[in-house]
Design an enzyme around this catalytic site. Structure first.
Site, short mmCIF file in Angstrom:
data_model
loop_
_atom_site.label_atom_id
_atom_site.label_comp_id
_atom_site.label_asym_id
_atom_site.label_seq_id
_atom_site.Cartn_x
_atom_site.Cartn_y
_atom_site.Cartn_z
N GLY A 1 -3.04 -4.20 5.62
CA GLY A 1 -2.70 -5.47 4.97
C GLY A 1 -3.52 -6.67 5.40
O GLY A 1 -3.07 -7.81 5.28
N MET B 1 -3.50 2.33 -2.12
CA MET B 1 -4.28 3.54 -2.33
C MET B 1 -3.66 4.45 -3.40
O MET B 1 -3.36 5.62 -3.13
CB MET B 1 -4.46 4.29 -1.00
CG MET B 1 -5.24 3.48 0.02
SD MET B 1 -6.70 2.67 -0.67
CE MET B 1 -7.94 3.17 0.48
N ARG B 2 -3.45 3.89 -4.57
CA ARG B 2 -2.96 4.68 -5.71
C ARG B 2 -3.69 4.24 -6.96
O ARG B 2 -4.03 3.06 -7.11
CB ARG B 2 -1.46 4.43 -5.94
CG ARG B 2 -0.53 5.10 -5.00
CD ARG B 2 0.91 4.83 -5.42
NE ARG B 2 1.25 5.44 -6.70
CZ ARG B 2 1.62 6.72 -6.84
NH1 ARG B 2 1.70 7.49 -5.79
NH2 ARG B 2 1.90 7.21 -8.04
N ILE B 3 -3.87 5.18 -7.85
CA ILE B 3 -4.44 4.86 -9.16
C ILE B 3 -3.30 4.37 -10.04
O ILE B 3 -2.20 4.93 -10.02
CB ILE B 3 -5.10 6.12 -9.75
CG1 ILE B 3 -6.19 6.56 -8.76
CG2 ILE B 3 -5.61 5.88 -11.17
CD1 ILE B 3 -7.29 7.36 -9.31
N ASN C 1 -8.44 -6.08 -7.91
CA ASN C 1 -8.58 -5.12 -6.81
C ASN C 1 -9.77 -5.53 -5.96
O ASN C 1 -10.72 -6.14 -6.45
CB ASN C 1 -8.82 -3.71 -7.38
CG ASN C 1 -8.96 -2.67 -6.27
OD1 ASN C 1 -8.20 -2.68 -5.30
ND2 ASN C 1 -9.93 -1.78 -6.40
N HIS D 1 -12.71 -3.89 -3.49
CA HIS D 1 -13.33 -2.59 -3.19
C HIS D 1 -14.46 -2.79 -2.18
O HIS D 1 -15.28 -3.70 -2.35
CB HIS D 1 -13.88 -1.97 -4.49
CG HIS D 1 -14.45 -0.62 -4.25
ND1 HIS D 1 -13.65 0.50 -4.07
CD2 HIS D 1 -15.73 -0.19 -4.12
CE1 HIS D 1 -14.41 1.55 -3.84
NE2 HIS D 1 -15.68 1.15 -3.87
N ASP E 1 -12.21 1.88 -10.33
CA ASP E 1 -13.13 0.83 -9.86
C ASP E 1 -14.18 0.44 -10.91
O ASP E 1 -15.33 0.16 -10.57
CB ASP E 1 -13.82 1.26 -8.55
CG ASP E 1 -12.81 1.59 -7.45
OD1 ASP E 1 -11.79 0.91 -7.37
OD2 ASP E 1 -13.06 2.53 -6.68
N GLU F 1 -14.68 -9.43 2.70
CA GLU F 1 -13.52 -9.21 1.82
C GLU F 1 -12.53 -10.35 1.99
O GLU F 1 -11.96 -10.86 1.02
CB GLU F 1 -12.83 -7.88 2.15
CG GLU F 1 -13.68 -6.65 1.87
CD GLU F 1 -12.91 -5.34 2.12
OE1 GLU F 1 -11.71 -5.28 1.84
OE2 GLU F 1 -13.54 -4.39 2.62
C1 GAR Z 1 -10.10 -2.62 2.49
O1 GAR Z 1 -11.36 -2.42 3.10
C2 GAR Z 1 -10.22 -2.44 0.98
O2 GAR Z 1 -11.43 -2.90 0.46
C3 GAR Z 1 -10.12 -0.94 0.87
O3 GAR Z 1 -9.12 -0.58 1.79
C4 GAR Z 1 -9.12 -1.51 2.86
C5 GAR Z 1 -7.72 -2.05 3.02
O4 GAR Z 1 -7.63 -2.85 4.17
N1 GAR Z 1 -9.79 -0.54 -0.46
C6 GAR Z 1 -10.26 0.56 -1.03
O5 GAR Z 1 -11.00 1.34 -0.46
C7 GAR Z 1 -9.81 0.79 -2.46
N2 GAR Z 1 -10.58 1.82 -3.05
P1 GAR Z 1 -6.45 -3.87 4.37
O6 GAR Z 1 -5.16 -3.08 4.18
O7 GAR Z 1 -6.60 -4.34 5.79
O8 GAR Z 1 -6.59 -4.97 3.35
#
Ligand code: GAR
Length: 213
Positions: free
Chosen positions: A12, A95-97, A112, A114, A150, A179
């Site tokens: 998160g 992490m779900r489609i 989203n 990525h 994506d 990010e």
């Molecule tokens: C982040 O790096 C995000 O970009 C990635 O998961 C991580 C979540 O971190 N998302 C994906 O890979 C989606 N395909 P967080 O829970 O600390 O935000």
């Protein structure tokens, strides 16, 4: 005012960066609800600490892309005032489609983040994919969510250099810092109604004064 839902599955940290920016009055949205599909997601505690309501909509063994699960998400969103007319749904490490039905319902209102420069390295383990491919630069992308994985219209991207001695961990960390900058910025642009989407292309109407750092 836009009502914001953030969907998470774990740590998160992106959620936290958005919620902190809202707290500092940098984004004019109401943080309505944080939803996790995992009861033990660390981000739930952070949201709670920041005073944002949380809900768990457990996915258990239900396959990604199923409307049966997403229907429960829609109920939770609507109960918390995040509707297809006033809501914004941010996927932040969720992490779900999403099912086509969900996307149709909230079209143009789902973002989203990525950890790669799309359309390169979609799907899982993007930082590992980037290292294995041998790219010299990678980064992150905020995009609207459509029916593909994506593939939706790109809103913001940030680039980072890949170092020769990078590991998946060091590269992920460097990307994550970016990010945390572009996701709150994307939410702000949405909340302020500055984004126009025509087909795949998004354009942003920026204000003429310099942006606050
Ligand atoms: C982040 O790096 C995000 O970009 C990635 O998961 C991580 C979540 O971190 N998302 C994906 O890979 C989606 N395909 P967080 O829970 O600390 O935000």
């Amino acid at each position: 005012m836009i009502s914001l839902a953030i969907l998470i599955s774990g740590r998160g940290s992106n959620m936290e960066s958005i919620l902190r920016a809202i707290k500092k009055n940098r984004i004019p949205v109401k943080p309505a609800i944080v939803i996790s599909n995992k009861p033990d997601a660390k981000g739930l505690k952070i949201a709670h600490k920041l005073g944002v309501p949380t809900a768990i909509v457990e996915s258990g063994g239900q396959k990604g892309g199923s409307w049966e699960y997403d229907k429960k998400l829609v109920s939770t969103l609507e109960e918390n005032g995040v509707t297809p007319s006033n809501g914004l749904v941010c996927l932040a490490g969720f992490m779900r489609i999403m099912s086509p039905e969900f996307i149709r319902k909230y079209r143009g209102r789902i973002l989203n983040i990525h950890p790669a420069i799309l359309p390169s390295f979609p799907g899982l383990h993007s930082q590992r994919q980037a290292l294995e491919y041998g790219v010299k630069y990678s980064g992150c992308t905020v995009h609207f969510v459509d029916e593909g994985v994506d593939t939706g219209p790109i809103l913001l991207q940030a680039v980072v250099k890949v170092h020769e001695n990078d590991t998946e961990e060091t590269l992920s960390k460097r990307i994550l810092r970016q990010e945390h900058k572009i996701y709150p910025e994307a939410v702000r642009l949405f909340a302020e109604g500055r984004i126009k989407t025509t087909g795949r292309k998004t354009t942003v109407a920026y204000e003429s004064r310099p942006l606050k750092k």
